[in-house]
Design an enzyme around this catalytic site. Structure first.
Site, PDB file in Angstrom:
ATOM      1  N   LYS A  33      10.551 -13.739  -6.697  1.00  0.00           N
ATOM      2  CA  LYS A  33      11.129 -12.649  -5.901  1.00  0.00           C
ATOM      3  C   LYS A  33      11.782 -13.185  -4.632  1.00  0.00           C
ATOM      4  CE  LYS A  33       7.239 -10.396  -5.493  1.00  0.00           C
ATOM      5  NZ  LYS A  33       6.369 -11.141  -6.415  1.00  0.00           N
ATOM      6  N   THR A  34      11.023 -13.995  -3.916  1.00  0.00           N
ATOM      7  CA  THR A  34      11.539 -14.512  -2.655  1.00  0.00           C
ATOM      8  C   THR A  34      12.734 -15.423  -2.921  1.00  0.00           C
ATOM      9  OG1 THR A  34       9.333 -14.317  -1.724  1.00  0.00           O
ATOM     10  CG2 THR A  34      10.872 -15.739  -0.553  1.00  0.00           C
ATOM     11  N   ASP A 224      11.719  -7.988   1.822  1.00  0.00           N
ATOM     12  CA  ASP A 224      10.762  -8.716   0.974  1.00  0.00           C
ATOM     13  C   ASP A 224       9.393  -8.055   1.156  1.00  0.00           C
ATOM     14  OD1 ASP A 224       9.692 -10.558  -0.769  1.00  0.00           O
ATOM     15  OD2 ASP A 224       9.965 -12.311   0.520  1.00  0.00           O
ATOM     16  N   GLU A 225       8.483  -8.255   0.242  1.00  0.00           N
ATOM     17  CA  GLU A 225       7.125  -7.685   0.310  1.00  0.00           C
ATOM     18  C   GLU A 225       7.192  -6.175   0.588  1.00  0.00           C
ATOM     19  OE1 GLU A 225       4.629  -9.622  -0.415  1.00  0.00           O
ATOM     20  OE2 GLU A 225       5.175 -11.664   0.171  1.00  0.00           O
ATOM     21  N   GLN A 255       0.297  -6.387  -5.528  1.00  0.00           N
ATOM     22  CA  GLN A 255      -0.062  -7.177  -4.344  1.00  0.00           C
ATOM     23  C   GLN A 255      -0.068  -6.357  -3.063  1.00  0.00           C
ATOM     24  OE1 GLN A 255       1.455 -11.325  -4.068  1.00  0.00           O
ATOM     25  NE2 GLN A 255       2.724 -10.730  -5.799  1.00  0.00           N
ATOM     26  N   ARG A 611      -2.037 -17.496  -5.578  1.00  0.00           N
ATOM     27  CA  ARG A 611      -1.484 -18.497  -4.653  1.00  0.00           C
ATOM     28  C   ARG A 611      -1.558 -19.888  -5.275  1.00  0.00           C
ATOM     29  NH1 ARG A 611       1.616 -15.823  -3.025  1.00  0.00           N
ATOM     30  NH2 ARG A 611       0.746 -14.334  -4.467  1.00  0.00           N
TER      31      ARG A 611
HETATM   32  N1  ATP Z   1      13.926 -19.807 -12.349  1.00  0.00           N
HETATM   33  C1  ATP Z   1      13.078 -20.624 -11.763  1.00  0.00           C
HETATM   34  N2  ATP Z   1      12.982 -21.909 -12.138  1.00  0.00           N
HETATM   35  C2  ATP Z   1      12.105 -22.764 -11.568  1.00  0.00           C
HETATM   36  N3  ATP Z   1      11.256 -22.419 -10.569  1.00  0.00           N
HETATM   37  C3  ATP Z   1      11.294 -21.155 -10.139  1.00  0.00           C
HETATM   38  C4  ATP Z   1      12.195 -20.196 -10.709  1.00  0.00           C
HETATM   39  N4  ATP Z   1      11.980 -19.028 -10.073  1.00  0.00           N
HETATM   40  C5  ATP Z   1      11.021 -19.246  -9.153  1.00  0.00           C
HETATM   41  N5  ATP Z   1      10.604 -20.517  -9.175  1.00  0.00           N
HETATM   42  C6  ATP Z   1       9.540 -21.139  -8.350  1.00  0.00           C
HETATM   43  O1  ATP Z   1       8.336 -20.388  -8.532  1.00  0.00           O
HETATM   44  C7  ATP Z   1       7.596 -20.309  -7.325  1.00  0.00           C
HETATM   45  C8  ATP Z   1       7.375 -18.866  -6.981  1.00  0.00           C
HETATM   46  O2  ATP Z   1       8.586 -18.270  -6.523  1.00  0.00           O
HETATM   47  P1  ATP Z   1       8.612 -17.207  -5.349  1.00  0.00           P
HETATM   48  O3  ATP Z   1       7.773 -17.651  -4.219  1.00  0.00           O
HETATM   49  O4  ATP Z   1      10.023 -16.848  -5.087  1.00  0.00           O
HETATM   50  O5  ATP Z   1       7.862 -16.019  -6.116  1.00  0.00           O
HETATM   51  P2  ATP Z   1       7.474 -14.601  -5.558  1.00  0.00           P
HETATM   52  O6  ATP Z   1       7.680 -13.671  -6.680  1.00  0.00           O
HETATM   53  O7  ATP Z   1       8.169 -14.320  -4.291  1.00  0.00           O
HETATM   54  O8  ATP Z   1       5.902 -14.805  -5.326  1.00  0.00           O
HETATM   55  P3  ATP Z   1       4.888 -13.884  -4.497  1.00  0.00           P
HETATM   56  O9  ATP Z   1       4.605 -12.718  -5.384  1.00  0.00           O
HETATM   57  O10 ATP Z   1       3.695 -14.717  -4.306  1.00  0.00           O
HETATM   58  O11 ATP Z   1       5.599 -13.489  -3.244  1.00  0.00           O
HETATM   59  C9  ATP Z   1       8.399 -21.052  -6.276  1.00  0.00           C
HETATM   60  O12 ATP Z   1       7.892 -22.354  -6.180  1.00  0.00           O
HETATM   61  C10 ATP Z   1       9.796 -21.037  -6.839  1.00  0.00           C
HETATM   62  O13 ATP Z   1      10.564 -22.111  -6.373  1.00  0.00           O
HETATM   63 MG    MG Z   2       7.406 -13.887  -2.355  1.00  0.00          MG
END
Ligand code: ATP
Ligand code: MG
Length: 764
Positions: A33-34, A224-225, A255, A611
């Protein structure tokens, strides 16, 4: 150019490339997401959107900084112009620009929680109310709750439902306290944290021209969030996005962990209603890239127990990875030792750095046992939250001087410094000044200006001296940058000298802390990202630091992170220890009043699990000191709820401190191993009842491992390791006093182990 598009999966790409119109990304933990939000901003800029016209709201300032950094890699320094930060910091900036419209001046102070509570205490006292009935924490949280629901003092007093609630809580005068509190903040030209959002709403409600300006300015709004925004934050974004309708929100309902602070999971559902179902583009991200299969599936097995959730299935293509360790300790101190020892071993065995580890707990108070144990094995750590640098007394003292120099109406800063260093001004005199100011509806500074009318003798002379000092500081504000002004104030106020004269160890540390604050101000002034170098600008930046934004103590940044789960939101670590998994602690007894509360605790547990990238471990203690009394603890229901297939009882030794090695190994492992068995049985019984899959619990070998029997270890020998099983020694290297063996294990593959710590048994 950085090719960020190819590193995205299909739905991620769709979200990044989505053009105009409302977009909601509802996605699982670790699904990118981020990352999507980051690249979406970069993509907009690449396609001609002016960065000044993008507003992006994050959960911490640090997260904003990291995002900006990534965007900068794609679009260059233009990224610095994006309006990016927490809700509080972005809207504090807007409030400063527009302060006049709501009767403030742009140099208003921001009261931290201590200031707010100190003011509330004075008010309760002045109103002649009993401070045992009107406990400052309850009063503060009621007022804060009202502000987050956009209920001002008058609405509060006139609301019969609220009134009835306060009466049943035996605090019928909260409304009056609230009114007085709001008035006093206003007279002090100060806003508390909640006011930053409350007043932004007031500003936009009462000044349509100003709202209009920002509505047009921000062509794109990103959040975000999103699951953790409260009503007040939601309304601000809705108003700002009303003209362009380009709003992109990113969140995970599973979350949502801030309901207790007024965050509203319903926002996710309201979004479609507010922007029209047919207009809203929804993207679901379900592939987790962060964690192993074991971790993702264990997390799913927990969250599926919650009734209130949106339909989504999180999966991963990552490897299965190790099982989740469950560590049982006899006491909280032993839990500290076992966790420190596990970190030590994993770090050595897998050649990791301290940064690869995090210890997550439910409450800040739990950190002590881990701090002690980590110190014993010489592993560096950082605590996020807790008593932060900026909460230390000497730091708050100097900051109060700085604040008062910028804003002489700041009553709380005034109270803090008027007799510091000692000038012979008593508490009664200070309280008197506050009361007169409140009665005359003036600021304390106005009363100080005519002090001889109210106070006689030496105290009056001392106060006049103080006023002259502040006036002399004030003259510098327009001529010098934040660093020069602050250094001058630290010296001329006498604060530095007082600390310098205190030759105790603590005194020295306090002196160094003040120097460190001055260093931080220097850094702020030298940082090209900050276009404003004034003292006011610096103060704003520090008063809005969130617990996760904390300053680090020295240059060594390789540290194990200790923090609450709340602060860990959005972060990731290779190895995570979730500790204190006991009933009444996690889930927290304080929070458990209803099913909804239990679900929120469960979401918090879900956040903690997700995490971890590679290795997760969970621990609990059988006894723990609680409010000074030793308490027997039961393992948390969350341990039972988790699909037992993913768990492994860990048989760990005590911390590998030198002393421990003097004791026979068997002594050390006995209590843990027999204890584990009873827990396994109880887990098995409970899961059998709940018809979850039968536990598959693997055990470490029960042989007696003797670390000292490896003195004459040589290539070719067969060995057994507590964790890796059987293997053959390939090579032994000596490096100074350390001996390392390269061992080919049958199951675990090749490992390099330090012989002083590896628990090896030579197989004859
Ligand atoms: N398409 C992709 N290919 C490879 N790595 C990825 C891809 N998408 C995300 N990632 C990696 O996965 C991990 C999680 O990504 P991110 O932090 O953006 O997730 P999030 O959904 O925001 O998580 P959270 O719910 O904890 O906030 C990061 O290390 C990111 O670089
Ligand atoms: Mg995130």
């Amino acid at each position: 150019m950085v090719d960020y598009i190819s590193g995205l999966n299909e739905p991620q790409r769709e979200a990044v490339m989505h053009g105009d119109g409302p977009l909601m990304i509802i996605a699982g933990a670790g699904s990118g997401k981020t990352r999507v939000l980051t690249y979406r901003i970069a993509h907009l800029i690449e396609n001609g959107v002016d960065p000044f016209r993008i507003l992006s709201l994050t959960f911490t300032n640090k997260a904003a900084g990291e995002m900006r950094h990534r965007i900068e890699k794609v679009v260059g320094t233009e990224a610095r112009n994006i309006w990016m930060g927490t809700f509080h910091s972005v809207f504090a900036k807007i409030l400063r620009i527009e302060a006049k419209a709501i009767g403030y001046t742009s140099n208003f102070s921001i009261y931290d929680t201590d200031d707010s509570k100190s003011l509330l205490r004075s008010i309760v006292k002045e109103m002649g109310l009993d401070d045992k009935t009107y406990r400052v924490n309850s009063v503060f949280s009621r007022i804060s709750g009202a502000k987050n629901r956009l209920i001002g003092p008058d609405d509060y007093i006139n609301n019969s439902v609220i009134q009835a609630d306060d009466e049943s809580a035996r605090m019928p005068h909260i409304g009056r306290i609230y009114r007085q509190y709001a008035l006093r903040c206003f007279q002090a030209n100060a806003m508390d944290f909640d006011d930053l959002l409350f007043n932004t709403n007031v500003l936009f409600r009462d000044h349509l021209d100003i709202l209009n300006k920002y509505q047009h300015k921000f062509q794109h709004v990103m959040v975000d969030e999103f699951q953790d925004t409260n009503v007040s934050q939601y309304l601000i974004t809705r108003k700002l996005a009303a003209v362009h309708q380009n709003i992109c929100v990113v969140g995970d309902d599973a979350q949502s962990i801030y309901a207790f602070r007024g965050a509203n999971i319903e926002n996710i559902l309201n979004f479609q209603r507010d922007y029209g179902k047919e207009n809203v583009k929804i993207v679901k991200l379900e592939q987790n890239y962060r964690s192993t299969k074991t971790i993702v599936e264990a997390a799913n097995s927990i969250i599926s127990r919650n009734k209130h959730q949106l339909e989504k299935h999180v999966f991963t293509d990552n490897e299965a990875g190790p099982l989740i360790d469950v560590i049982k300790a006899s006491s909280d101190n032993e839990e500290g030792r076992l966790v420190a020892s596990a970190i030590f071993e994993t770090k050595m065995n897998e050649s990791l750095t301290n940064n690869d580890f995090a210890i997550l707990y439910r409450t800040n108070a739990q950190s002590r046992a881990f701090e002690e144990a980590l110190r014993k094995v010489s592993i560096k750590y950082r605590i996020i939250g807790g008593l932060s640098f900026y909460q230390r007394k000497e730091i708050k003292d100097l900051i109060a001087y700085l604040r008062f120099t910028v804003n002489q109406q700041d009553e709380e800063a005034f109270k803090r410094i008027i007799n510091l260093p000692k000038r012979g001004i008593g508490d009664t005199t200070v309280a008197k000044i506050s009361v007169i100011a409140a009665e005359k509806q003036d600021s304390v500074w106005e009363i100080v200006a005519e002090i001889s009318k109210h106070v006689a003798g030496r105290a009056a002379i001392a106060i006049e001296g103080f006023a002259d000092l502040i006036k002399s500081f004030k003259l510098l504000l327009d001529q010098k940058d934040a660093f020069d002004v602050a250094s001058h104030i630290a010296k001329a106020s006498g604060l530095l000298k007082e600390l310098y004269d205190d030759k105790t160890v603590e005194g020295l540390a306090r002196y160094e802390n003040v120097q460190e604050l001055l260093n931080a101000i220097k850094e702020f002034v030298d940082n090209p990202d900050n276009d404003e170098k004034s003292l006011g600008a610096f103060l704003q930046s520090v008063s809005l630091l969130t617990t996760a934004d904390e300053k680090e103590d020295d240059g060594d940044n390789d540290r194990v992170t200790l923090m609450t789960i709340h602060a860990a939101k959005g972060l990731e670590f290779k190895n995570v220890h979730i500790v204190g998994l006991e009933e009444d602690l996690f889930p927290s007894q304080m929070m458990l009043e209803s099913r909804n509360d239990l679900e929120e605790e469960r979401r918090l547990f879900y956040v903690a699990i997700t995490r971890a990238e590679k290795r997760l471990s969970m621990s609990y203690a059988e006894t723990r000191y609680h409010y000074g009394r030793l308490k027997m603890c039961e393992p948390s229901r969350f341990l039972m709820e988790m699909d037992q297939r993913y768990l492994k009882m860990s048989k760990l030794r005590s911390a590998p401190s030198r002393m421990d090695f003097d004791r026979p190994e068997r002594d050390r492992s006995e209590s843990t191993s027999s204890g584990s068995m009873s827990f396994v049985r109880s887990l098995a019984q409970k899961t059998a009842r709940s018809q979850a899959p039968q536990p598959i619990v693997s055990h470490t070998p029960s042989a007696d491992f003797t670390p000292t029997s490896t003195a004459d270890l040589a290539a070719g020998q067969r060995v057994e390791h507590a964790k890796f099983g059987f293997g053959t020694v390939k090579q032994v290297d000596v490096n100074g006093t350390e001996r390392k063996a390269t061992i080919q294990f049958e199951q675990a593959g090749e490992k390099v182990l330090l012989l002083s710590f590896a628990k090896l048994r030579v197989v004859q």
